[in-house]
Structure formats: structure tokens, C-alpha cells
Design a protein around this motif. Structure first.
Motif, PDB file in Angstrom:
ATOM      1  N   ALA A  83       0.828  -1.199   0.000  1.00  0.00           N
ATOM      2  CA  ALA A  83       0.000   0.000   0.000  1.00  0.00           C
ATOM      3  C   ALA A  83       0.866   1.254   0.000  1.00  0.00           C
ATOM      4  O   ALA A  83       0.555   2.243  -0.697  1.00  0.00           O
ATOM      5  CB  ALA A  83      -0.931  -0.017   1.205  1.00  0.00           C
ATOM      6  N   ASN A  84       1.954   1.252   0.758  1.00  0.00           N
ATOM      7  CA  ASN A  84       2.817   2.441   0.812  1.00  0.00           C
ATOM      8  C   ASN A  84       3.433   2.737  -0.546  1.00  0.00           C
ATOM      9  O   ASN A  84       3.460   3.894  -1.000  1.00  0.00           O
ATOM     10  CB  ASN A  84       3.914   2.245   1.862  1.00  0.00           C
ATOM     11  CG  ASN A  84       3.362   2.295   3.277  1.00  0.00           C
ATOM     12  OD1 ASN A  84       2.329   2.916   3.520  1.00  0.00           O
ATOM     13  ND2 ASN A  84       4.057   1.650   4.214  1.00  0.00           N
ATOM     14  N   LEU A 111      -4.942   5.390   0.114  1.00  0.00           N
ATOM     15  CA  LEU A 111      -4.809   4.179  -0.693  1.00  0.00           C
ATOM     16  C   LEU A 111      -5.460   2.992   0.015  1.00  0.00           C
ATOM     17  O   LEU A 111      -6.173   2.202  -0.611  1.00  0.00           O
ATOM     18  CB  LEU A 111      -3.319   3.895  -0.956  1.00  0.00           C
ATOM     19  CG  LEU A 111      -2.939   2.886  -2.063  1.00  0.00           C
ATOM     20  CD1 LEU A 111      -3.193   1.462  -1.641  1.00  0.00           C
ATOM     21  CD2 LEU A 111      -3.631   3.205  -3.371  1.00  0.00           C
ATOM     22  N   ARG A 112      -5.255   2.895   1.327  1.00  0.00           N
ATOM     23  CA  ARG A 112      -5.863   1.785   2.064  1.00  0.00           C
ATOM     24  C   ARG A 112      -7.387   1.894   2.078  1.00  0.00           C
ATOM     25  O   ARG A 112      -8.090   0.876   2.036  1.00  0.00           O
ATOM     26  CB  ARG A 112      -5.315   1.762   3.490  1.00  0.00           C
ATOM     27  CG  ARG A 112      -3.840   1.349   3.566  1.00  0.00           C
ATOM     28  CD  ARG A 112      -3.392   1.115   5.003  1.00  0.00           C
ATOM     29  NE  ARG A 112      -1.993   0.710   5.028  1.00  0.00           N
ATOM     30  CZ  ARG A 112      -0.970   1.572   5.185  1.00  0.00           C
ATOM     31  NH1 ARG A 112      -1.218   2.866   5.343  1.00  0.00           N
ATOM     32  NH2 ARG A 112       0.276   1.132   5.181  1.00  0.00           N
ATOM     33  N   TYR A 113      -7.895   3.105   2.133  1.00  0.00           N
ATOM     34  CA  TYR A 113      -9.352   3.285   2.058  1.00  0.00           C
ATOM     35  C   TYR A 113      -9.875   2.774   0.718  1.00  0.00           C
ATOM     36  O   TYR A 113     -10.916   2.094   0.662  1.00  0.00           O
ATOM     37  CB  TYR A 113      -9.710   4.761   2.225  1.00  0.00           C
ATOM     38  CG  TYR A 113     -11.167   5.048   1.941  1.00  0.00           C
ATOM     39  CD1 TYR A 113     -12.158   4.720   2.858  1.00  0.00           C
ATOM     40  CD2 TYR A 113     -11.543   5.619   0.720  1.00  0.00           C
ATOM     41  CE1 TYR A 113     -13.496   4.961   2.585  1.00  0.00           C
ATOM     42  CE2 TYR A 113     -12.885   5.860   0.426  1.00  0.00           C
ATOM     43  CZ  TYR A 113     -13.851   5.524   1.366  1.00  0.00           C
ATOM     44  OH  TYR A 113     -15.176   5.755   1.073  1.00  0.00           O
ATOM     45  N   ARG A 114      -9.154   3.070  -0.359  1.00  0.00           N
ATOM     46  CA  ARG A 114      -9.596   2.587  -1.677  1.00  0.00           C
ATOM     47  C   ARG A 114      -9.543   1.059  -1.748  1.00  0.00           C
ATOM     48  O   ARG A 114     -10.404   0.442  -2.373  1.00  0.00           O
ATOM     49  CB  ARG A 114      -8.735   3.216  -2.773  1.00  0.00           C
ATOM     50  CG  ARG A 114      -8.921   4.725  -2.889  1.00  0.00           C
ATOM     51  CD  ARG A 114      -8.196   5.312  -4.086  1.00  0.00           C
ATOM     52  NE  ARG A 114      -8.349   6.764  -4.103  1.00  0.00           N
ATOM     53  CZ  ARG A 114      -7.922   7.549  -5.094  1.00  0.00           C
ATOM     54  NH1 ARG A 114      -7.300   7.008  -6.146  1.00  0.00           N
ATOM     55  NH2 ARG A 114      -8.091   8.854  -5.033  1.00  0.00           N
ATOM     56  N   LEU A 115      -8.554   0.476  -1.108  1.00  0.00           N
ATOM     57  CA  LEU A 115      -8.499  -0.988  -1.088  1.00  0.00           C
ATOM     58  C   LEU A 115      -9.694  -1.565  -0.331  1.00  0.00           C
ATOM     59  O   LEU A 115     -10.242  -2.602  -0.719  1.00  0.00           O
ATOM     60  CB  LEU A 115      -7.189  -1.461  -0.450  1.00  0.00           C
ATOM     61  CG  LEU A 115      -5.892  -1.140  -1.202  1.00  0.00           C
ATOM     62  CD1 LEU A 115      -4.699  -1.686  -0.443  1.00  0.00           C
ATOM     63  CD2 LEU A 115      -5.925  -1.690  -2.619  1.00  0.00           C
ATOM     64  N   ARG A 116     -10.096  -0.885   0.755  1.00  0.00           N
ATOM     65  CA  ARG A 116     -11.284  -1.348   1.484  1.00  0.00           C
ATOM     66  C   ARG A 116     -12.542  -1.205   0.634  1.00  0.00           C
ATOM     67  O   ARG A 116     -13.438  -2.060   0.678  1.00  0.00           O
ATOM     68  CB  ARG A 116     -11.433  -0.571   2.800  1.00  0.00           C
ATOM     69  CG  ARG A 116     -10.373  -0.915   3.839  1.00  0.00           C
ATOM     70  CD  ARG A 116     -10.756  -0.411   5.217  1.00  0.00           C
ATOM     71  NE  ARG A 116     -10.782   1.052   5.265  1.00  0.00           N
ATOM     72  CZ  ARG A 116      -9.730   1.819   5.567  1.00  0.00           C
ATOM     73  NH1 ARG A 116      -8.547   1.260   5.822  1.00  0.00           N
ATOM     74  NH2 ARG A 116      -9.861   3.126   5.615  1.00  0.00           N
ATOM     75  N   ARG A 117     -12.620  -0.148  -0.160  1.00  0.00           N
ATOM     76  CA  ARG A 117     -13.767   0.023  -1.069  1.00  0.00           C
ATOM     77  C   ARG A 117     -13.781  -1.074  -2.131  1.00  0.00           C
ATOM     78  O   ARG A 117     -14.833  -1.603  -2.493  1.00  0.00           O
ATOM     79  CB  ARG A 117     -13.702   1.393  -1.761  1.00  0.00           C
ATOM     80  CG  ARG A 117     -14.068   2.552  -0.885  1.00  0.00           C
ATOM     81  CD  ARG A 117     -15.555   2.520  -0.543  1.00  0.00           C
ATOM     82  NE  ARG A 117     -16.373   2.646  -1.741  1.00  0.00           N
ATOM     83  CZ  ARG A 117     -17.590   2.128  -1.869  1.00  0.00           C
ATOM     84  NH1 ARG A 117     -18.118   1.416  -0.891  1.00  0.00           N
ATOM     85  NH2 ARG A 117     -18.283   2.293  -2.993  1.00  0.00           N
TER      86      ARG A 117
END
Length: 395
Positions: free
Chosen positions: A349-350, A363-369
Motif C-alpha cells: 500500500a505504501n 490508498l488503504r481506504y480505496r483498497l477497502r472500497r
């Protein structure tokens, strides 16, 4: 009867039995003229050919000998009628198929008429009328008795129906509707076909009562079982369940509580239950161990990806991509596709956030979406692989 007519008939009989085109003509005529038989898939045609060949030989023998149907013949006709009752083929269609076959038989003998006398034609007519009348009575009686037995034992009747669906032994969706109507139920549509098995290296043959208990555990609240038919059967070490489509959401939790794994297919139509079963069974055969996670079952998307990897795709690449990516293929979700691509390519993610000039938390929020929209967690190795394949093969 003199020996000369017998010799002439016997010559014709031998010639016709030895000529494979006669059986082919019978099967072709039945296939073309009887709608139920026209809808049969290729797996059922060998059975039709075998019955046609046997019927041809027996009727020609009766013609040559001026004989009558024997008890063994009647038992076989009754068995055929019982099988047709079990697979839902209407008895009227079956009897019409025999009448069509008798017409072809008459035409084939007529083509050899120069060798025969008028007495041979009269004998043929008498034999066919008598045989058709006898087998009609025997088959109608056997069909009705089997139909009544199946209706009385509803669970067994539903299991036989599912067995036939899995094997592709059905004439049409209309025939399936008629068959379920006789049982007073309707098949779930949309449906979930769940193939499940215990986890472990040794898997003995599945017991039917274990499959039945699983069926009861997956009953959908609010869906009356006497109206929408759920059913269970077994195939080797696996249970096969036909359920309402909404049962798929609970399958992972129910199987996880039993230390089972499974594959749930929900995207095929009722006339493709055999395809759904093949997809699910092949997926369980070929999925790596890390594809199975507690509380989750393999789905249509997993099964199609595995079929693609195995070199025998059951769907076009763009369809496989849509199954895996779901809403991510919408233009409005382009930012999520970019995040997925960057995450897969960068490996973390980084690193993906740096590529997209985003904060790592964004980016992590988009992965959760992505996980929420596709039910696939990009951090899971197997699910990341399916997402990677899908984004690679999409148009």
C-alpha cells in the motif's frame, strides 16, 4: 405360413438389422418430429439409439415369426416408462416417439417390397398395431405408478430431479416446470448450486444424511420449503445442493462451522445446472489450498478463473473479468481500478500510494472500497491473483 414368406421376411430382417442407417433414420425422425426429443442434449442420444436398436430387432423378429411381445419385453417397456417418469419426459411424447419409429420401420420395409408379398404387408400391419397397443397400455400404467410413487416420496423425487439436472438429463425448461408442478413445488430461480466437502486429505463417500443436514442448515428464512424446492444429493465425497439464490450469502459461515469447503455457483440458468455443477466440481478439484478461507466459499468468479488457468475456459475473457471485478469496471470507479493496479504492481500500500501521489491511508481506504464492492480483499493472495488476472484480461 409357408417357408418362402418366412425366408423373404428373414432376409429383409437380417439386412435391416445389419444396416446402421436404419437405426439412424429412426433416431433422426424421432429427434425431428417429437419436440421433447428434439430438445435432448447429446448425453441422452446414445440411450435413444440403444432403445431404437433393441426395438427394431424385437419388432422385426415378431414380424418374421408371427410372434407376440413376451413378458421380458413388457418388463423392459415398463422399465423404460418408469425411467421417463423419473426424468420428467411426458408419456404422451414417449408413445409418439414409438409411433414415429413404427412409421420409419414401415417405410424401410416398403423400400424392400419387391421381395415381399401382400401377406407380409398384412402381417407387418397386424404386428405393429398389436405391439403398439400392448406397449402403450403397459407403459402408461408403469408411468402412472412411478409418477405416483415419486409424488408420494417428495424428498426422493426432488433428489432424482437434481440428479437429472446435474447429469443434463432433461428435455427443456418447460419439462422441468411440468415435473416440479407435479410435485407441487417450483424450482428456485435464481438458484445457488453449492458443491461442498469436508476439509482433509481423506474424504470417504458422502452420506446422504450429511448432505440433508447441510440442506436444513442452509434453509432460507421466509422461503416456504413446500413452495420453493431445495434439494440435496451426493456425488462421491461431495454434497450437491440446489438452493434459492440468497442462500449463497450464508454458505461460507455454515460450511466454516462444519470445517467444510465449497463452491457456490449462482450465475447460471436452470437449463445449465449441469454446467454449474461441472464448474463447481472442477474448481474444488483445482483450487490451491490458499484459495479456501474460513467463512468463505469459492464463487462463479473463482470457478471461471480456475477454468481459464486450466486451459478450458467456460466463459469469454471479458465475462470472466466482469465476474471478478464487478462494479470496478464502471467508468465512475476508474480511481479504484488505478488503486488496484498500483497496489498489485507495486506490492504494498505504501509503494502504491507513492506511485499515485496519495497518502497511504487514502490508498488503504480505496483498497477497502474494492473489497466492499467485489467481495475480494486485494491483500489476500488468492483473491489478489484473481483480481490481477481479471484486470489483465479485461478489454
Amino acid at each position: 405360413m409357408t417357408s418362402q414368406p418366412v425366408a423373404a421376411r428373414e432376409h429383409v430382417r437380417q439386412e435391416m438389422v445389419a444396416d446402421p442407417r436404419v437405426v439412424a433414420a429412426i433416431v433422426s425422425a424421432v429427434h425431428e418430429q417429437v419436440p421433447v426429443y428434439a430438445a435432448l442434449d447429446d448425453s441422452r442420444l446414445p440411450e435413444v439409439r440403444a432403445i431404437a436398436a433393441w426395438g427394431l430387432e424385437r419388432l422385426l423378429h415378431l414380424w418374421v415369426t408371427d410372434g407376440a411381445l413376451e413378458p421380458s419385453d413388457l418388463r423392459r417397456f415398463r422399465g423404460i416408462a418408469a425411467a421417463r417418469a423419473a426424468d420428467g419426459r411426458p408419456v404422451q411424447a414417449v408413445l409418439r416417439a414409438y409411433r414415429v419409429a413404427a412409421t420409419v420401420l414401415t417405410d424401410e420395409i416398403a423400400a424392400r417390397a419387391p421381395r415381399l408379398a401382400a401377406a407380409d404387408a398384412f402381417a407387418l400391419t397386424r404386428m405393429l398395431l398389436t405391439a403398439l397397443d400392448t406397449l402403450s397400455e403397459e407403459m402408461t400404467t408403469a408411468y402412472a405408478a412411478t409418477d405416483e410413487d415419486l409424488a408420494a416420496d417428495r424428498d426422493r423425487a426432488l433428489r432424482l430431479l437434481l440428479d437429472d439436472l446435474i447429469a443434463g438429463r432433461h428435455a427443456s425448461v418447460g419439462a422441468l416446470s411440468d415435473r416440479s408442478a407435479r410435485l407441487g413445488v417450483q424450482l428456485p430461480d435464481p438458484y445457488c448450486l453449492l458443491v461442498a466437502e469436508p476439509v482433509g486429505p481423506e474424504r470417504p463417500d458422502m452420506a446422504l444424511d450429511a448432505a440433508t443436514r447441510l440442506l436444513e442448515a442452509l434453509a432460507v428464512p421466509g422461503v416456504p420449503g413446500d413452495e420453493v424446492a431445495s434439494s440435496a444429493t451426493v456425488r462421491g465425497s461431495r454434497a450437491v445442493l440446489l438452493l434459492p439464490g440468497e442462500a449463497a450469502a450464508r454458505a461460507g459461515a455454515v460450511l466454516g462451522a462444519r470445517s467444510w469447503r465449497g463452491c457456490a455457483i449462482t450465475g447460471e440458468s436452470l437449463d445449465r445446472v449441469a454446467v454449474a455443477h461441472r464448474l463447481a466440481a472442477d474448481a474444488l478439484d483445482t483450487a490451491p489450498a490458499h484459495a479456501h478461507r474460513p467463512g468463505r466459499v469459492l464463487t462463479d468468479a473463482d470457478a471461471h478463473v480456475l477454468a481459464l488457468l486450466g486451459g478450458h475456459p467456460a466463459a469469454a475473457p471479458d465475462q470472466v473479468a466482469r465476474l471478478v471485478l464487478g462494479p470496478l469496471t464502471d467508468p465512475g470507479q476508474r480511481h479504484l481500478m488505478e488503486a488496484l493496479t498500483a497496489y498489485i504492481d507495486a506490492g504494498s500500500a505504501n509503494a502504491a500510494a507513492r506511485v499515485l501521489h496519495l497518502h497511504a491511508q487514502s490508498l488503504r481506504y480505496r483498497l477497502r472500497r474494492i473489497h466492499a464492492l467485489t467481495s475480494r480483499d486485494p491483500r489476500d493472495p488468492w483473491q489478489r491473483l484473481t483480481l490481477d488476472i481479471a484486470r489483465t484480461i479485461r478489454p
